[in-house]
Design an enzyme around this catalytic site. Structure first.
Site, PDB file in Angstrom:
ATOM      1  N   CYS A   2       9.080   7.465   8.809  1.00  0.00           N
ATOM      2  CA  CYS A   2       9.609   6.399   9.650  1.00  0.00           C
ATOM      3  C   CYS A   2       8.803   5.118   9.454  1.00  0.00           C
ATOM      4  O   CYS A   2       7.577   5.154   9.342  1.00  0.00           O
ATOM      5  CB  CYS A   2       9.601   6.727  11.131  1.00  0.00           C
ATOM      6  SG  CYS A   2      10.531   8.176  11.560  1.00  0.00           S
ATOM      7  N   ARG A  27       9.340   5.236   3.525  1.00  0.00           N
ATOM      8  CA  ARG A  27       8.865   6.068   4.626  1.00  0.00           C
ATOM      9  C   ARG A  27       9.976   6.896   5.261  1.00  0.00           C
ATOM     10  O   ARG A  27       9.709   7.733   6.126  1.00  0.00           O
ATOM     11  CB  ARG A  27       8.218   5.202   5.711  1.00  0.00           C
ATOM     12  CG  ARG A  27       7.075   4.353   5.210  1.00  0.00           C
ATOM     13  CD  ARG A  27       6.540   3.482   6.317  1.00  0.00           C
ATOM     14  NE  ARG A  27       5.812   4.261   7.283  1.00  0.00           N
ATOM     15  CZ  ARG A  27       4.530   4.553   7.203  1.00  0.00           C
ATOM     16  NH1 ARG A  27       3.820   4.111   6.183  1.00  0.00           N
ATOM     17  NH2 ARG A  27       3.941   5.268   8.128  1.00  0.00           N
ATOM     18  N   TRP A  71      12.998   8.887   9.265  1.00  0.00           N
ATOM     19  CA  TRP A  71      12.918  10.190   8.605  1.00  0.00           C
ATOM     20  C   TRP A  71      12.940  11.199   9.749  1.00  0.00           C
ATOM     21  O   TRP A  71      12.000  11.263  10.543  1.00  0.00           O
ATOM     22  CB  TRP A  71      11.624  10.296   7.808  1.00  0.00           C
ATOM     23  CG  TRP A  71      11.489  11.577   7.040  1.00  0.00           C
ATOM     24  CD1 TRP A  71      11.989  11.831   5.796  1.00  0.00           C
ATOM     25  CD2 TRP A  71      10.826  12.767   7.463  1.00  0.00           C
ATOM     26  NE1 TRP A  71      11.680  13.117   5.428  1.00  0.00           N
ATOM     27  CE2 TRP A  71      10.966  13.711   6.427  1.00  0.00           C
ATOM     28  CE3 TRP A  71      10.133  13.136   8.612  1.00  0.00           C
ATOM     29  CZ2 TRP A  71      10.436  14.994   6.500  1.00  0.00           C
ATOM     30  CZ3 TRP A  71       9.602  14.418   8.689  1.00  0.00           C
ATOM     31  CH2 TRP A  71       9.751  15.328   7.637  1.00  0.00           C
ATOM     32  N   ASN A  95       7.269   5.883  15.520  1.00  0.00           N
ATOM     33  CA  ASN A  95       6.927   6.722  14.379  1.00  0.00           C
ATOM     34  C   ASN A  95       5.925   7.755  14.887  1.00  0.00           C
ATOM     35  O   ASN A  95       4.981   7.401  15.587  1.00  0.00           O
ATOM     36  CB  ASN A  95       6.308   5.845  13.281  1.00  0.00           C
ATOM     37  CG  ASN A  95       5.678   6.652  12.163  1.00  0.00           C
ATOM     38  OD1 ASN A  95       6.075   7.778  11.911  1.00  0.00           O
ATOM     39  ND2 ASN A  95       4.706   6.074  11.503  1.00  0.00           N
ATOM     40  N   GLY A  96       6.145   9.034  14.553  1.00  0.00           N
ATOM     41  CA  GLY A  96       5.241  10.084  15.016  1.00  0.00           C
ATOM     42  C   GLY A  96       6.032  11.170  15.711  1.00  0.00           C
ATOM     43  O   GLY A  96       7.263  11.224  15.606  1.00  0.00           O
ATOM     44  N   GLU A 462       2.279  21.234 -10.711  1.00  0.00           N
ATOM     45  CA  GLU A 462       2.697  19.861 -10.446  1.00  0.00           C
ATOM     46  C   GLU A 462       4.055  19.579 -11.101  1.00  0.00           C
ATOM     47  O   GLU A 462       4.918  18.922 -10.516  1.00  0.00           O
ATOM     48  CB  GLU A 462       1.618  18.878 -10.926  1.00  0.00           C
ATOM     49  CG  GLU A 462       1.963  17.403 -10.794  1.00  0.00           C
ATOM     50  CD  GLU A 462       2.321  16.951  -9.373  1.00  0.00           C
ATOM     51  OE1 GLU A 462       2.108  17.697  -8.403  1.00  0.00           O
ATOM     52  OE2 GLU A 462       2.855  15.835  -9.249  1.00  0.00           O
ATOM     53  N   LYS A 466       7.462  18.387  -9.082  1.00  0.00           N
ATOM     54  CA  LYS A 466       8.236  17.187  -9.448  1.00  0.00           C
ATOM     55  C   LYS A 466       9.705  17.540  -9.621  1.00  0.00           C
ATOM     56  O   LYS A 466      10.587  16.860  -9.129  1.00  0.00           O
ATOM     57  CB  LYS A 466       7.672  16.647 -10.753  1.00  0.00           C
ATOM     58  CG  LYS A 466       7.264  15.236 -10.933  1.00  0.00           C
ATOM     59  CD  LYS A 466       6.584  14.466  -9.885  1.00  0.00           C
ATOM     60  CE  LYS A 466       5.779  15.160  -8.863  1.00  0.00           C
ATOM     61  NZ  LYS A 466       5.063  14.472  -7.902  1.00  0.00           N
ATOM     62  N   GLU A 469      11.433  18.299  -6.272  1.00  0.00           N
ATOM     63  CA  GLU A 469      11.595  17.128  -5.409  1.00  0.00           C
ATOM     64  C   GLU A 469      12.819  16.302  -5.739  1.00  0.00           C
ATOM     65  O   GLU A 469      13.507  15.834  -4.845  1.00  0.00           O
ATOM     66  CB  GLU A 469      10.393  16.187  -5.616  1.00  0.00           C
ATOM     67  CG  GLU A 469       9.193  16.495  -4.821  1.00  0.00           C
ATOM     68  CD  GLU A 469       8.145  15.426  -5.065  1.00  0.00           C
ATOM     69  OE1 GLU A 469       7.520  15.442  -6.147  1.00  0.00           O
ATOM     70  OE2 GLU A 469       7.958  14.575  -4.198  1.00  0.00           O
ATOM     71  N   HIS A 485       4.045  40.894 -13.062  1.00  0.00           N
ATOM     72  CA  HIS A 485       3.755  41.714 -11.887  1.00  0.00           C
ATOM     73  C   HIS A 485       4.834  41.563 -10.811  1.00  0.00           C
ATOM     74  O   HIS A 485       4.559  41.799  -9.637  1.00  0.00           O
ATOM     75  CB  HIS A 485       2.375  41.354 -11.330  1.00  0.00           C
ATOM     76  CG  HIS A 485       1.278  41.663 -12.306  1.00  0.00           C
ATOM     77  ND1 HIS A 485       0.919  42.947 -12.633  1.00  0.00           N
ATOM     78  CD2 HIS A 485       0.504  40.858 -13.072  1.00  0.00           C
ATOM     79  CE1 HIS A 485      -0.046  42.927 -13.541  1.00  0.00           C
ATOM     80  NE2 HIS A 485      -0.314  41.657 -13.829  1.00  0.00           N
ATOM     81  N   LYS A 584       7.701   9.128   1.633  1.00  0.00           N
ATOM     82  CA  LYS A 584       6.479   9.024   0.831  1.00  0.00           C
ATOM     83  C   LYS A 584       5.214   9.253   1.645  1.00  0.00           C
ATOM     84  O   LYS A 584       4.261   9.823   1.154  1.00  0.00           O
ATOM     85  CB  LYS A 584       6.419   7.658   0.150  1.00  0.00           C
ATOM     86  CG  LYS A 584       5.265   7.597  -0.841  1.00  0.00           C
ATOM     87  CD  LYS A 584       5.598   6.791  -2.040  1.00  0.00           C
ATOM     88  CE  LYS A 584       4.543   6.909  -3.106  1.00  0.00           C
ATOM     89  NZ  LYS A 584       4.670   8.162  -3.877  1.00  0.00           N
TER      90      LYS A 584
HETATM   91  C1  F6R Z   1       4.930  14.627  -4.325  1.00  0.00           C
HETATM   92  C2  F6R Z   1       4.380  13.803  -3.271  1.00  0.00           C
HETATM   93  C3  F6R Z   1       3.790  14.486  -2.104  1.00  0.00           C
HETATM   94  C4  F6R Z   1       2.449  13.834  -1.753  1.00  0.00           C
HETATM   95  C5  F6R Z   1       1.902  14.434  -0.454  1.00  0.00           C
HETATM   96  C6  F6R Z   1       0.538  13.875  -0.124  1.00  0.00           C
HETATM   97  O1  F6R Z   1       5.487  13.856  -5.333  1.00  0.00           O
HETATM   98  O2  F6R Z   1       4.394  12.608  -3.332  1.00  0.00           O
HETATM   99  O3  F6R Z   1       3.643  15.850  -2.325  1.00  0.00           O
HETATM  100  O4  F6R Z   1       1.578  14.058  -2.815  1.00  0.00           O
HETATM  101  O5  F6R Z   1       2.794  14.158   0.586  1.00  0.00           O
HETATM  102  O6  F6R Z   1       0.596  12.498   0.039  1.00  0.00           O
HETATM  103  P1  F6R Z   1      -0.715  11.629   0.000  1.00  0.00           P
HETATM  104  O7  F6R Z   1      -1.273  11.715  -1.371  1.00  0.00           O
HETATM  105  O8  F6R Z   1      -0.264  10.244   0.357  1.00  0.00           O
HETATM  106  O9  F6R Z   1      -1.654  12.216   1.012  1.00  0.00           O
END
Ligand code: F6R
Length: 589
Positions: A2, A27, A71, A95-96, A462, A466, A469, A485, A584
């Site tokens: 948010c 956000r 969000w 927000n929260g 990782e 990706k 996501e 296993h 994000k």
């Molecule tokens: C994946 C992604 C999330 C962030 C996670 C931590 O692409 O962006 O998994 O890595 O939410 O965010 P930060 O690094 O801002 O603490």
């Protein structure tokens, strides 16, 4: 999670709010809304989906207003649940998560108040309105209401007939700013950035009052707080996409610069606080989430193998509830691109309570994590707009590996020349161009496996995150030797497998897993620095990346995986910059 904006000044508020919300869209983008006041007339407009849906109301008159991009936490994404929420003369953006919302709502309903949404935020509007009726002062009303809320909040509040915006913060970020004849509030700097504006980051428990003349900050007892402003400049403006179709693609191209700007070479560290804290550490604990957690896993491989420092990597949301054992001599490294991730902040706070030193590795100066840590090392990724982290991952590795290089120098242990990495990442991007051609094999996949051992396994995890996501394909990053296993039962011709092999000691071992999945009909794609493996009959397609120290190879091997996710997302018709359900900056638990 948010985004909030607020404006009071000489300009028409609606366009300022809508443009601000667009800069905060990373956000959350389930729904958006604004409340603008013209005299005693409060107009509230909400729309489902992207902020651009509000463009049709840019012409609204009124020079004071608040806005929100959502969000969803409580209640589905819908116009009904979109902010601002109103009750009586009050309009609120939040927000929260107000954790005691159900109880507060019951109290309000017992007074005969009617709710129109499913959100915890509407409760805030009711409680503030209740106090506003008796106190007749917006600051006092927000102050009293805030005391009743448990959980986290960043609030901006308007009241009909009051020419001011009142804000309050606990655990969720909020920044206020003043320019000539104007006051602003937002969840993040880009929504405020204009050359010369004076900004103040609110601390937990603080409130602020914005009028046309000034911005005032108050502590939890409503005593006025005086604080040096931080002067905003143009570099904090949101970057554009340039010649790229998407931010994600542009940000992958920016990896070489991100790496160069994030390196922290031993000579630069000499006699620094970082060096001091590092050299007193017997153990490393990493706390982080998501991609940052994977950076931590990569760091652990290198720290243990190259420097023999015992290292544990914790998912921050788990760490905070496990009553962690923190031996004397532990250095906790909190890794967070945004510096605002609620779980990472809580974990770092807990580590401090247990007498650990804390280094923050973050991309955002003045973020909450850097205010909490003993020492902050900034990564130099520059602003990352796409929700899926790309360049910030390599930037985190550059910084984390730099910490190890500093330690290696202290201990007289030879270490890979990190200054080569910027060029090596550039070469890797060039060599990964062919990845676009792989995407057709992934479109009908039932699920995807990424396999590796050691540091390659961290890269696999990782790569899998990706892909999940932005393509929404089920996928797993798996230890190559563990597959047999149980998980091998899932593999068939609709299960593409991406194997990562960068360690000469593990070629045969990971190739065993490749043979096993190939024998079950899986198409195998390979990321490797060994040319001879690309020609193997089991390998449908490969990317040959440059070689480096195998313990540090995720710096390079993750790049083709980021590009794979990007191209598959495009082929599926998804927006890689704004994946569904994600935001994000995750500022709620
Ligand atoms: C994946 C992604 C999330 C962030 C996670 C931590 O692409 O962006 O998994 O890595 O939410 O965010 P930060 O690094 O801002 O603490």
């Amino acid at each position: 999670m948010c985004g909030i904006v607020g404006y009071i000044g000489k300009k028409r508020a609606a366009p300022v709010l809508i443009d601000g919300l667009k800069k905060l869209e990373y956000r959350g983008y389930d729904s958006a809304g604004i409340a603008v006041m013209d005299g005693d007339n409060m107009m509230v407009i909400k729309r489902c989906g992207r902020v651009a849906a509000l463009d049709e109301v840019r012409g609204l008159s009124g020079t004071i207003g608040i806005g929100h991009t959502r969000w969803a936490t409580h209640g589905t994404p819908s116009e009904r649940n979109a902010h601002p929420h109103c009750y009586g003369r009050i309009a609120v953006v939040h927000n929260g998560i107000i954790e005691n919302a159900a109880r507060l709502r019951a109290t309000c309903e017992a007074r005969g108040e009617v709710f129109v949404s499913d959100t915890d935020s509407e409760v805030a509007a009711h409680i503030i309105a209740h106090y506003f009726e008796t106190k007749n002062d917006l600051l006092l009303a927000v102050h009293c209401a805030a005391k009743e809320f448990s959980g986290s909040f960043a609030l901006a509040v308007l009241a009909v007939g009051e020419d001011e915006i009142v804000c309050a913060r606990r655990a969720s970020p909020l920044i206020v700013a003043e320019g000539e004849g104007e006051g602003l509030v937002a969840s993040d700097i880009p929504a405020l950035a204009a050359k010369g504006r004076r900004a103040y980051v609110l601390e937990d428990g603080e409130l602020a009052r914005l009028t046309r003349e000034k911005v005032q900050i108050f502590d939890a007892d409503l005593a006025l707080r005086l604080r040096e402003p931080y002067i905003l400049n143009e570099t904090e403006l949101s970057p554009g996409k340039g010649r790229y179709a998407h931010f994600m693609r542009k940000e992958i191209e920016e990896i070489p610069d991100a790496v160069r700007n994030s390196l922290f070479l031993p000579d630069m560290a000499r006699n620094s606080r970082v060096c001091d804290v590092l050299c007193h550490a017997y153990y490393f604990d990493i706390v982080a989430c998501g991609t940052a957690y994977h950076s931590g896993l990569c760091f652990a491989c290198a720290a243990e193998r190259l420097l023999r420092v015992p290292t544990r990597v914790h998912i921050a949301s788990e760490y905070r509830y496990t009553d962690p054992i923190v031996p004397r001599g532990t250095l906790t490294i909190a890794v967070s691109q945004s510096g605002e991730t609620a779980d990472t902040l809580a974990a770092a706070r807990l580590a401090r309570e247990r007498a650990s030193s804390v280094i923050a590795v973050t991309n955002v100066a003045r973020s909450s994590i850097s205010r909490l840590a003993d020492v902050t090392v900034l990564t130099g990724a520059g602003r990352e707009v796409a929700v899926a982290a790309t360049k910030s991952f390599q930037a985190q590795l550059a910084t984390l590996y730099s910490l190890l290089a500093v330690l290696a120098k202290q201990k007289n242990i030879p270490f890979f020349p990190l200054e080569n990495f910027s060029d090596l990442t550039k070469e890797t991007i060039q060599k990964s161009e062919c990845i676009a051609g792989w995407s057709s094999y992934f479109l009908d996949a039932r699920s995807v496996f990424f396999l590796g051992r050691g540091a390659d396994r961290c890269a696999a995890m990782e790569g899998s995150l990706k892909l999940k996501e932005i393509t929404y394909l089920p996928s797993e990053g798996y230890a190559a030797g563990e597959l047999k296993h149980g998980t091998l039962a899932l593999v068939d011709s609709r299960t593409p497998v991406v194997a990562i092999i960068t360690d000469p000691r593990l070629i045969d071992k990971t190739m065993n897993a490749v043979h096993e999945v190939y024998a079950r009909g899986a198409k195998v794609f390979l990321v490797t620095c060994f040319p001879e493996l690309c020609a193997q009959k089991e390998v449908a397609a490969s990317v040959l990346i440059p070689a480096c120290d195998p313990e540090l190879s995720p710096m390079l091997s993750v790049i083709p995986l980021q590009l794979l996710a990007y191209h598959v997302a495009l082929a599926l018709g998804n927006d890689p910059d704004k994946p569904r359900n994600l935001a994000k900056s995750v500022t709620v638990e």
